[in-house]
Each structure stands twice: as structure tokens, then as C-alpha cells.
Design a protein around this motif. Structure first.
Motif, PDB file in Angstrom:
ATOM      1  N   ALA A  36       0.859  -1.190   0.000  1.00 55.64           N
ATOM      2  CA  ALA A  36       0.000   0.000   0.000  1.00 55.64           C
ATOM      3  C   ALA A  36       0.889   1.233   0.000  1.00 55.64           C
ATOM      4  CB  ALA A  36      -0.917   0.012   1.221  1.00 55.64           C
ATOM      5  N   ARG A  37       0.315   2.365  -0.414  1.00 52.54           N
ATOM      6  CA  ARG A  37       1.053   3.621  -0.369  1.00 52.54           C
ATOM      7  C   ARG A  37       0.231   4.674   0.367  1.00 52.54           C
ATOM      8  NH1 ARG A  37       4.210   7.120  -5.156  1.00 52.54           N
ATOM      9  NH2 ARG A  37       5.797   7.879  -3.690  1.00 52.54           N
ATOM     10  N   VAL A  38       0.910   5.481   1.172  1.00 48.89           N
ATOM     11  CA  VAL A  38       0.228   6.547   1.903  1.00 48.89           C
ATOM     12  C   VAL A  38      -0.031   7.703   0.939  1.00 48.89           C
ATOM     13  CG1 VAL A  38       0.348   8.169   3.821  1.00 48.89           C
ATOM     14  CG2 VAL A  38       1.422   5.918   4.034  1.00 48.89           C
ATOM     15  N   ILE A  39      -1.293   8.098   0.812  1.00 52.08           N
ATOM     16  CA  ILE A  39      -1.623   9.213  -0.076  1.00 52.08           C
ATOM     17  C   ILE A  39      -2.086  10.444   0.692  1.00 52.08           C
ATOM     18  CG2 ILE A  39      -2.129   7.741  -2.048  1.00 52.08           C
ATOM     19  CD1 ILE A  39      -5.075   7.997  -1.439  1.00 52.08           C
ATOM     20  N   PRO A  74       4.876   6.215   9.362  1.00 50.66           N
ATOM     21  CA  PRO A  74       4.633   6.474   7.943  1.00 50.66           C
ATOM     22  C   PRO A  74       4.478   7.960   7.643  1.00 50.66           C
ATOM     23  CG  PRO A  74       3.229   4.686   8.735  1.00 50.66           C
ATOM     24  CD  PRO A  74       3.862   5.310   9.945  1.00 50.66           C
ATOM     25  N   ALA A  75       4.879   8.341   6.446  1.00 46.80           N
ATOM     26  CA  ALA A  75       4.692   9.694   5.935  1.00 46.80           C
ATOM     27  C   ALA A  75       4.034   9.584   4.566  1.00 46.80           C
ATOM     28  CB  ALA A  75       6.031  10.424   5.828  1.00 46.80           C
ATOM     29  N   VAL A  76       3.479  10.677   4.104  1.00 45.43           N
ATOM     30  CA  VAL A  76       2.862  10.676   2.777  1.00 45.43           C
ATOM     31  C   VAL A  76       3.928  10.320   1.735  1.00 45.43           C
ATOM     32  CG1 VAL A  76       1.693  12.063   1.030  1.00 45.43           C
ATOM     33  CG2 VAL A  76       1.109  12.341   3.444  1.00 45.43           C
ATOM     34  N   GLY A  77       3.593   9.362   0.876  1.00 49.70           N
ATOM     35  CA  GLY A  77       4.546   8.883  -0.131  1.00 49.70           C
ATOM     36  C   GLY A  77       5.185   7.562   0.232  1.00 49.70           C
ATOM     37  N   ASP A  78       5.089   7.154   1.500  1.00 50.62           N
ATOM     38  CA  ASP A  78       5.689   5.888   1.925  1.00 50.62           C
ATOM     39  C   ASP A  78       4.953   4.705   1.325  1.00 50.62           C
ATOM     40  OD1 ASP A  78       7.995   6.162   3.518  1.00 50.62           O
ATOM     41  OD2 ASP A  78       6.812   6.828   5.243  1.00 50.62           O
ATOM     42  N   TRP A  79       5.714   3.636   1.044  1.00 48.61           N
ATOM     43  CA  TRP A  79       5.143   2.336   0.699  1.00 48.61           C
ATOM     44  C   TRP A  79       5.107   1.494   1.962  1.00 48.61           C
ATOM     45  CZ3 TRP A  79       2.568   0.931  -3.500  1.00 48.61           C
ATOM     46  CH2 TRP A  79       2.732   1.677  -4.669  1.00 48.61           C
ATOM     47  N   LEU A  80       4.037   0.722   2.126  1.00 50.17           N
ATOM     48  CA  LEU A  80       3.778   0.021   3.371  1.00 50.17           C
ATOM     49  C   LEU A  80       3.487  -1.453   3.141  1.00 50.17           C
ATOM     50  CD1 LEU A  80       1.087   2.529   4.701  1.00 50.17           C
ATOM     51  CD2 LEU A  80       3.546   2.654   5.160  1.00 50.17           C
ATOM     52  N   ALA A  81       3.605  -2.217   4.231  1.00 56.16           N
ATOM     53  CA  ALA A  81       3.085  -3.580   4.291  1.00 56.16           C
ATOM     54  C   ALA A  81       1.898  -3.527   5.247  1.00 56.16           C
ATOM     55  CB  ALA A  81       4.145  -4.547   4.796  1.00 56.16           C
ATOM     56  N   VAL A  82       0.701  -3.829   4.738  1.00 55.36           N
ATOM     57  CA  VAL A  82      -0.508  -3.675   5.548  1.00 55.36           C
ATOM     58  C   VAL A  82      -1.340  -4.952   5.526  1.00 55.36           C
ATOM     59  CG1 VAL A  82      -0.550  -1.224   4.936  1.00 55.36           C
ATOM     60  CG2 VAL A  82      -2.033  -2.835   3.695  1.00 55.36           C
ATOM     61  N   LYS A  83      -2.252  -5.044   6.488  1.00 56.79           N
ATOM     62  CA  LYS A  83      -3.230  -6.131   6.512  1.00 56.79           C
ATOM     63  C   LYS A  83      -4.613  -5.507   6.506  1.00 56.79           C
ATOM     64  CE  LYS A  83      -3.959 -10.666   8.559  1.00 56.79           C
ATOM     65  NZ  LYS A  83      -3.423 -11.340   7.369  1.00 56.79           N
ATOM     66  N   GLU A  84      -5.365  -5.810   5.464  1.00 56.08           N
ATOM     67  CA  GLU A  84      -6.715  -5.267   5.364  1.00 56.08           C
ATOM     68  C   GLU A  84      -7.645  -6.012   6.318  1.00 56.08           C
ATOM     69  OE1 GLU A  84      -8.125  -4.965   1.344  1.00 56.08           O
ATOM     70  OE2 GLU A  84      -6.105  -4.587   0.552  1.00 56.08           O
ATOM     71  N   LEU A  85      -8.551  -5.266   6.947  1.00 58.44           N
ATOM     72  CA  LEU A  85      -9.515  -5.857   7.870  1.00 58.44           C
ATOM     73  C   LEU A  85     -10.724  -6.337   7.080  1.00 58.44           C
ATOM     74  CD1 LEU A  85      -9.300  -3.278  10.793  1.00 58.44           C
ATOM     75  CD2 LEU A  85      -8.083  -5.453  10.534  1.00 58.44           C
ATOM     76  N   PRO A  86     -11.033  -7.623   7.140  1.00 55.24           N
ATOM     77  CA  PRO A  86     -12.142  -8.187   6.348  1.00 55.24           C
ATOM     78  C   PRO A  86     -13.462  -7.467   6.620  1.00 55.24           C
ATOM     79  CG  PRO A  86     -10.844  -9.932   7.378  1.00 55.24           C
ATOM     80  CD  PRO A  86     -10.379  -8.646   7.978  1.00 55.24           C
ATOM     81  N   ILE A  93      -1.276  -1.025   9.570  1.00 56.11           N
ATOM     82  CA  ILE A  93       0.074  -0.870   9.014  1.00 56.11           C
ATOM     83  C   ILE A  93       1.066  -1.633   9.880  1.00 56.11           C
ATOM     84  CG2 ILE A  93       1.903   0.776   8.455  1.00 56.11           C
ATOM     85  CD1 ILE A  93      -0.373   2.890   8.156  1.00 56.11           C
ATOM     86  N   HIS A  94       1.815  -2.543   9.262  1.00 57.27           N
ATOM     87  CA  HIS A  94       2.781  -3.355  10.000  1.00 57.27           C
ATOM     88  C   HIS A  94       4.232  -2.972   9.712  1.00 57.27           C
ATOM     89  CE1 HIS A  94      -0.069  -6.276  11.755  1.00 57.27           C
ATOM     90  NE2 HIS A  94      -0.796  -5.994  10.681  1.00 57.27           N
ATOM     91  N   ALA A  95       4.501  -2.341   8.585  1.00 55.01           N
ATOM     92  CA  ALA A  95       5.888  -1.975   8.264  1.00 55.01           C
ATOM     93  C   ALA A  95       5.922  -0.886   7.205  1.00 55.01           C
ATOM     94  CB  ALA A  95       6.669  -3.202   7.783  1.00 55.01           C
ATOM     95  N   VAL A  96       7.004  -0.121   7.231  1.00 58.52           N
ATOM     96  CA  VAL A  96       7.285   0.881   6.203  1.00 58.52           C
ATOM     97  C   VAL A  96       8.438   0.362   5.359  1.00 58.52           C
ATOM     98  CG1 VAL A  96       8.060   3.240   5.729  1.00 58.52           C
ATOM     99  CG2 VAL A  96       6.506   2.796   7.648  1.00 58.52           C
ATOM    100  N   LEU A  97       8.238   0.283   4.051  1.00 63.45           N
ATOM    101  CA  LEU A  97       9.309  -0.166   3.169  1.00 63.45           C
ATOM    102  C   LEU A  97      10.410   0.893   3.093  1.00 63.45           C
ATOM    103  CD1 LEU A  97       7.067  -2.216   2.499  1.00 63.45           C
ATOM    104  CD2 LEU A  97       7.746  -2.043   0.098  1.00 63.45           C
ATOM    105  N   PRO A  98      11.633   0.503   2.712  1.00 64.00           N
ATOM    106  CA  PRO A  98      12.744   1.467   2.670  1.00 64.00           C
ATOM    107  C   PRO A  98      12.410   2.692   1.824  1.00 64.00           C
ATOM    108  CG  PRO A  98      13.563  -0.768   2.371  1.00 64.00           C
ATOM    109  CD  PRO A  98      12.074  -0.865   2.331  1.00 64.00           C
ATOM    110  N   ARG A  99      12.793   3.853   2.341  1.00 63.12           N
ATOM    111  CA  ARG A  99      12.544   5.108   1.628  1.00 63.12           C
ATOM    112  C   ARG A  99      13.674   5.372   0.640  1.00 63.12           C
ATOM    113  NH1 ARG A  99      10.944   7.949   7.336  1.00 63.12           N
ATOM    114  NH2 ARG A  99       8.692   7.551   7.242  1.00 63.12           N
TER     115      ARG A  99
END
Length: 364
Positions: A36-39, A74-86, A93-99
Motif C-alpha cells: 500500500a502507499r500513503v496518499i 509512515p509519511a505521505v509517499g511511503d510504501w507500506l506492508a498492511v493487513k486489510e480488515l475483512p 500498518i505493519h511496516a514501512v518499506l525502505p525510503r
């Protein structure tokens, strides 16, 4: 998680926001999560885009526990590892990918902390208006932060329709921004906008920064072809604007690029930007190589090539003054950071013996 496993529609949605094979590889260690990406960000809540669409998200409890500083969030523009809630339009949000890049400033207020303005920016538009708010020293400060961020800086001189000597202003900026593209535009009337087309590559992220009232939101609306951000006028008595944008947000543009609009900053306080200072003042750094002494401070030392350049007129004394000022500011900031770090270490050391005694008493 592989590109082949993502449905075509999901992949297209992520790709439109800059997803690529490099990011795909980084997601390898987060196989149970979705990219996911923070917009947009509103306090501790984030608006993100995933393969499923737009969701609201917040960080997990473990993320909060492990975050060492506010800049880890997280900041705007970050790529993330997330788990969507059914069954919900929310995700965790579980992690921020390298910037790949991050524009950082000192957070407002007395606290010694960094604030991430935006992440993973490819090109940073530094916007300054060609009215009474035109300020070369301010442009220099933004260039220091831009070069340090890892993004490619570009200076945009807006409201060219209000300036009677645009060519001279461009020359002035080029003198303090060696190697940086400079464009004069009128976002309101469309003048000079075509020159920005080369930066609008599909999937690229363009950050826009500058003071209030310089025309950032007007520029975004012009490039988007619609009114995405509300625009307010400036105060006629001092040519300064009121805050229109109240939060950072990432907007897709018609050609496939993404633009990050940010609130206007009254003052840009620098943060650990020594490398950015060297880039922004590359002309002075080059002159300093010819100084007699390697540790020359460019003040009263004999054989100072920088002072000689000021005396013969090839270097503006005001630019040297700005170079010195940013150097003092960064040195002062570094001292404050060291003091905070030492205080935290002392506090941790004070707690350690007590914990040791408690452990021994339990064993006894």
C-alpha cells in the motif's frame, strides 16, 4: 506476493501510484501482507491506496512499540506492508518499506526531533513567487533540504505575469542554484507550464514545497486540469499568502505522474543536512579547495580563496553569509541532538542498576 499473483486490476491500481518490480522485491519479506502507499495523513490516521482501493489505516501496536522516533512512522509517499480488515474499509500498518528519498525538517517547537515532510519523492519543485515575497536566501535553504533529501530539485518561479524583469530574476536564482533547472511560470495563465512536461513521467512522484501564497495549489490545479485544491488570495500589503493546503496529499495527474502538495511553511528549519549544504553551496565548496588551509573558516585567514572571490566580485557576500548561517545552524542542531542522546543514555544507565538489584533479590 508476486506480480503474477496480483489481479490485473489490482496491479494497475498500484502501478498508477508508482509500484514497480523493485518495490515488489522489497515486499518479499512481508508475504502475509499487502502493499500500500500513503496518499494522505490526518494526525495518526492515514489514507492509503492498496490493490483493493482506498482505505483508512493506522499503525499496529507492535509498530508503535518498536518505533524509536516519530520519523519512523509512515509519511505521505511511503510504501507500506498492511493487513486489510475483512469486511471493513480499514487496514493495519505493519511496516514501512525502505525510503528512496525523504524531505526532512526539524519539527516545529522546542523539541529536538525530525519531521518527514514527504517520502519517495523523485523530483522536488521548490516554489517561490516573483512578487514581493521573492527571496534568494529562502531558495538556498530549500535547496539544502532538497539536495539532502535524495530528490532532484527544480526551482519554479511562479506568478511570472506579475514580474516585469523575469530574465533577471531567473539569472539571480541560477547564480545561487548551480546545476539546478529554473523555470518561470504563471500557473494562473498557463505561461511556461509546457516546460514542466519532461518531469511528468508516469509513476514518478513530484513534491511541491514553498511558503504560503506562492501558488502551489494553483500549480497543482493547472497540471491536474481540475480544481483539486482550494485556492486563496494573498494579502496585498505584504504579498504573503494564507494557508490553503492543510495537510500533505498525493494526487495522480492525467499523464501518470503523482504530485504531492504540502502546506506552506513559514520557516524551514534544517535537520542534519550537511551533505545538502555542500551540494547547495557547491560553488563555495569548490572555491574552498583552493584555500591555503584545509580547515579555513573563510573569515580572516590568509590565503582564503573564498574571501578573495568576494573581494573581486565573483562571489556575492550575501551568499557567503547564507553559507555561514546554515553552517552555524546545523552545528547548533548537532550539539542539541548530542545532548539529547547523552541524556537518554544516562537515564537508561540509571535504570539499569535498579533492575539488576531487583533481579538478585528475586533469586535470593
Amino acid at each position: 506476493m508476486t506480480l503474477l499473483k496480483l489481479k490485473q486490476e489490482q496491479l494497475a491500481r498500484l502501478t498508477a501510484f508508482g509500484w514497480n518490480e523493485q518495490r515488489e522485491a522489497e515486499m518479499g519479506m512481508y508475504g502475509e501482507y499487502e502493499p500500500a502507499r500513503v496518499i494522505a495523513q490526518h494526525s495518526n490516521l492515514y489514507r492509503i491506496v492498496t490493490g483493493s482501493g482506498e482505505l483508512t489505516a493506522e499503525v499496529s501496536g507492535k509498530f508503535q512499540f518498536e518505533a524509536a522516533a516519530r520519523s519512523d512512522y509512515p509519511a505521505v509517499g511511503d510504501w507500506l506492508a498492511v493487513k486489510e480488515l475483512p469486511g471493513e474499509s480499514r487496514a493495519i500498518i505493519h511496516a514501512v518499506l525502505p525510503r528512496r528519498s525523504a524531505m526532512i525538517r526539524k519539527a516545529a517547537g522546542p523539541m529536538v526531533a525530525e519531521q518527514v515532510i514527504g517520502a519517495n519523492i523523485d523530483v522536488l519543485f521548490i516554489v517561490n513567487a516573483l512578487n514581493d515575497d521573492f527571496n534568494l536566501r529562502k531558495i538556498e535553504r530549500y535547496l539544502v533540504a532538497a539536495w539532502d533529501s535524495g530528490a532532484t530539485p527544480v526551482v519554479l518561479l511562479t506568478k511570472s505575469d506579475l514580474c516585469s524583469d523575469t530574465a533577471a530574476r531567473i539569472a539571480d536564482v541560477e547564480a545561487v542554484a548551480p546545476g539546478v533547472p529554473v523555470h518561470a511560470i504563471s500557473a494562473l495563465q498557463g505561461g511556461g507550464i509546457d516546460a514542466l512536461a519532461s518531469y511528468m513521467r508516469p509513476g514518478s512522484t513530484i513534491g511541491v514545497t514553498g511558503s504560503s501564497g506562492v501558488g502551489k495549489s494553483t500549480l497543482l490545479n493547472r497540471l491536474a486540469g481540475e480544481e483539486l485544491q482550494q485556492v486563496q488570495g494573498i494579502r496585498e500589503d505584504d504579498a504573503r499568502g494564507r494557508h490553503t493546503t492543510t495537510h500533505r496529499e498525493l494526487f495522480p495527474l492525467p499523464g501518470g505522474a503523482l504530485m504531492m502538495d504540502t502546506p506552506g511553511m513559514r520557516e524551514l528549519q534544517l535537520w542534519e543536512a550537511d551533505e545538502g549544504r555542500e551540494e547547495a553551496f557547491a560553488d563555495i565548496e569548490a572555491l574552498a579547495l583552493s584555500c591555503r588551509f584545509r580547515d579555513c573558516r573563510h573569515e580572516s585567514e590568509l590565503g582564503c580563496a573564498v574571501k578573495a572571490a568576494v573581494q573581486d566580485g565573483s562571489l556575492d557576500s550575501r551568499r557567503l553569509g547564507s553559507y555561514r548561517k546554515t553552517g552555524r545552524e546545523l552545528a547548533h542542531q548537532a550539539r542539541k541532538e548530542r545532548a539529547v542522546s547523552q541524556r537518554l543514555k544516562k537515564n537508561a544507565a540509571k535504570r539499569q542498576p535498579a533492575a539488576g538489584r531487583n533481579d538478585r533479590s528475586v533469586e535470593d
